[in-house]
Enzyme design. Structure first.
Site, PDB file in Angstrom:
ATOM      1  N   ASP A 254       0.821  -1.217   0.000  1.00 19.69           N
ATOM      2  CA  ASP A 254       0.000   0.000   0.000  1.00 19.69           C
ATOM      3  C   ASP A 254       0.856   1.268   0.000  1.00 19.69           C
ATOM      4  O   ASP A 254       0.662   2.160   0.839  1.00 19.69           O
ATOM      5  CB  ASP A 254      -0.939   0.025   1.211  1.00 19.69           C
TER       6      ASP A 254
ATOM      7  N   GLU B 285     -11.326   1.095  -3.482  1.00 19.59           N
ATOM      8  CA  GLU B 285     -10.667   1.444  -2.222  1.00 19.59           C
ATOM      9  C   GLU B 285      -9.419   2.258  -2.534  1.00 19.59           C
ATOM     10  O   GLU B 285      -9.157   2.615  -3.679  1.00 19.59           O
ATOM     11  CB  GLU B 285     -10.300   0.167  -1.448  1.00 19.59           C
TER      12      GLU B 285
END
Length: 531
Positions: free
Chosen positions: A15, A187
Site C-alpha cells: 500500500d 478502495e
C-alpha cells in the site's frame, strides 16, 4: 533517464504512499499488526532506499493489543503542506465478516523522523483514508465507505469531506464521489490536481490476482468523476506469466523535472502461487496522454525494469548482516507483533552485548508476546542466532522463529522436559493448528549456549542446531515454507514472513532469554551469502 529494478522495496511493504519534498522521496507503507506502526522508507535517487524511524511509536498513537491478524494499520497516506508532514492511517480493530470496525486518524510532524503528534480522530466510515491539500488551501479527506447491509455493495464508494485544521475535525457535507468501475471493490483513494482537473486514483479488484489501479477525473472536487477510458491504469490480471502479480493499490508522485511515477504494490508468487514475501512496492513511469496518466511503456502491465529521472546516486550504508546488540537502541528494521519493544519485553542494558527478552504469552497470543523480528526480503535466506536460556519448567520456551502471524509460524525452541534440563523442539502452526513435526527432542544439558539456524529456499524451510556455531546438525526434515504466506493464511492475509527471536513464560514468572546476536543473510542461487 535511469533504469531501476522492481520491486524497489522488497518484502512486506504494501500500500505505498509516495511523497517528494525537495530532493527527498518518502514511501509510507502498511504495517498491520506489527509494531511500531507505519514503515517509512527514504531515498534521494529512487534506487537506494533506507528505513527511517517509524511514525507510530507510542500507545497513545496506536494500541494494537488484541487486534486480529492482518488488522491494525491499513494503507497510510503521507503528504506535506504548511511546513508539516501529514500522515493519515486506519486502525482496523475487526475486519472479518459483514462488519469492519475501523478508526481513521491524522498525525503531523515538522520532520519526517518525528516526533509525530498525538492523533486526531477523523471518522470510522471506512478504511484507506487520504488527505488532499487543494490549491486554495482547503483540505479534503477521502476514504472508501464500508456498507455492511445485505444486498448492497460492501465497497460502497469513495467519500469526500472537508477537514478543518484549525478545528482539528471534519466539517461540512459528506459526498460519495465515485463508486468505481465494473472491476469492483473500490478502495485506496488519492486525489491530485493537474492542469485544471481533479484526478482520483483508486485501487480496485481486490488485493490478489485481479487487483488493479484505476483513474477517474472531474473539473469539480465534488464530482462527478468519469473513469479513464480503456482503463485500468495498471493491472496484472490479464497475464499470469508476469513476474509482478497483483499489481494495484498505489500513489503518484511528480519529479522535479516534471515527469511522473506510480508507486504500487505487487506480489512475486512462488510456483505454487503463494507469495511468501508478501506484497511489495514497485515503481512505474507515467506519461500523460489525452489528459490521462498512462504507463509510459504502454499497456497496463507492470514492468520489471522501470525508468526514473537520472538523479545523483545516493547510496546509504548497508545494514550489517549480523546485529551484535551493542547499540543503545534497536535499529528501525526490528518489529514486534502488536506491542512496543519496550522494557517490559526487551533490554539491551540488562546484559550489555545481548538482547534480553522477558518471557510473556504464547506464540499464538494476540496481546503481549515477546517476539522481535525483521522482514524476509529475498526468496533464499539464512537466519541464525545464539541463545542462552535456562528453563525451569515446560511452560518456558525461547528460540528462533519464522513468523507470518499467530496462525502461521515455525518455532525452533528450547524448553525443559522430564528427561532434560534443556532440550530443543520444533513447533509448526498452519492455519491455526499447532503440531510438532519432530517427535524427538534434542538434549542440550551440556552447554549453556545454543546456536540455532533456519534456511528458507523459496517454498522450503530447514532447521539446524549447533553446540559450537561451527558444526551444525539438521533438526528434522524439510518443511513447507509457503504456509507462511497471504494466500495460505486463514481468511487470507495481507502481511509477509518475518524471522526473529522469541521467548515465552506461560507460568508468569517472566524468565528471560539472552540472545548474543542475530544474523540475517540473503543467499545466492548456489547457497552462498549474497554480496
Amino acid at each position: 533517464m535511469a533504469c531501476i529494478a522492481n520491486p524497489v522495496l522488497r518484502g512486506f511493504y504494501p500500500d505505498p504512499s509516495i511523497l517528494r519534498v525537495g530532493d527527498d522521496y518518502y514511501i509510507a507503507t502498511s504495517t498491520f499488526e506489527w509494531y511500531p506502526g507505519v514503515a517509512i522508507s527514504h531515498s534521494r535517487d529512487l534506487v537506494h532506499w533506507r528505513t527511517l524511524p517509524p511514525a507510530l511509536t507510542r500507545s497513545s498513537q496506536l494500541d494494537l493489543r488484541g487486534r486480529p491478524n492482518s488488522g491494525g494499520v491499513w494503507a497510510p497516506a503521507l503528504s506535506h503542506a504548511d511546513g508539516l508532514f501529514h500522515l493519515i492511517y486506519t486502525d482496523v480493530r475487526g475486519w472479518a465478516g459483514d462488519f469492519k470496525d475501523v478508526r481513521n486518524f491524522l498525525v503531523t510532524a515538522p520532520d519526517i523522523e518525528g516526533p509525530w503528534s498525538e492523533p486526531v480522530h477523523l471518522n470510522n466510515s471506512g478504511f484507506d483514508p487520504s488527505l488532499f491539500h487543494d490549491e486554495d488551501g482547503r483540505k479534503w479527506l477521502v476514504n472508501m465507505v464500508w456498507d455492511h447491509r445485505h444486498g448492497h455493495d460492501s465497497f460502497g464508494g469513495i467519500l469526500l469531506q472537508e477537514y478543518d485544521p484549525a478545528a482539528r475535525r471534519l466539517v461540512g457535507p459528506v459526498h460519495n464521489i465515485f463508486r468505481g468501475t465494473a472491476l469492483g471493490l473500490v478502495e485506496g483513494p488519492h486525489l491530485y490536481w493537474v492542469d485544471g482537473w481533479y484526478y482520483l486514483l483508486v485501487a480496485e479488484g481486490g488485493t490478489f490476482t485481479t487487483h488493479a489501479a484505476t483513474v477517474a477525473r472531474s473539473r469539480s472536487i465534488e464530482g462527478p468523476y468519469e473513469a479513464m477510458p480503456d482503463g485500468p491504469l495498471l493491472t496484472s490480471a490479464h497475464d499470469p506469466s508476469l513476474r509482478l502479480q497483483a499489481a494495484g493499490h498505489g500513489s503518484l508522485v511528480q519529479h522535479a523535472d516534471g515527469s511522473w511515477s506510480l508507486a504500487h504494490l505487487c506480489r512475486r508468487p512462488l510456483s505454487n502461487g503463494r507469495a511468501i514475501l508478501g506484497r511489495e512496492t514497485a515503481l512505474q513511469p507515467i506519461g500523460w496522454r489525452d489528459g490521462w496518466p498512462r504507463l509510459a511503456h504502454g499497456g497496463q502491465a507492470p514492468a520489471d525494469q522501470a525508468t526514473v529521472p537520472d538523479l545523483p546516486a545516493q547510496p546509504w550504508p548497508q545494514r550489517a548482516p549480523r546485529d551484535d546488540f551493542e547499540a543503545t537502541a534497536l535499529a528501525p528494521h526490528w518489529q514486534a507483533p502488536r506491542v512496543p519493544i519496550d522494557a517490559a519485553m526487551a533490554s539491551l542494558d540488562a546484559r550489555p552485548g545481548f538482547l534480553r527478552l522477558y518471557g510473556r504469552e504464547s506464540p499464538v497470543s494476540r496481546f503481549e508476546q515477546s517476539l522481535v523480528a525483521c522482514r524476509q526480503q529475498a526468496f533464499r535466506i539464512e537466519a541464525s542466532t545464539c541463545v542462552e536460556f535456562s528453563p525451569e519448567n515446560f511452560q518456558q520456551m525461547a528460540g528462533l522463529v519464522a513468523f507470518y502471524n499467530t496462525d502461521a509460524f515455525y518455532y525452533l525452541f528450547l524448553t525443559r522436559a522430564a528427561h532434560s534440563r534443556r532440550c530443543l523442539g520444533l513447533m509448526r502452526c498452519e492455519r491455526g493448528q499447532v503440531s510438532y513435526p519432530v517427535e524427538k527432542e534434542y538434549p542440550f544439558d551440556d552447554c549453556a549456549r545454543v546456536y540455532l539456524r533456519l534456511v528458507i529456499d523459496h517454498a522450503r524451510i530447514r532447521f539446524y542446531c549447533s553446540r559450537d556455531g561451527d558444526r551444525w546438525q539438521a533438526v528434522g526434515w524439510e518443511q513447507d515454507a509457503s504456509i507462511l504466506s497471504d494466500e495460505h493464511a486463514l481468511l487470507c492475509g495481507f502481511t509477509g514472513n518475518f524471522v526473529g527471536m522469541a521467548c515465552q513464560d506461560l507460568s508468569g514468572q517472566r524468565l528471560h532469554a539472552d540472545f548474543d546476536w542475530f544474523e540475517y543473510r540473503e543467499l545466492d542461487e548456489d547457497g552462498s551469502a549474497a554480496a
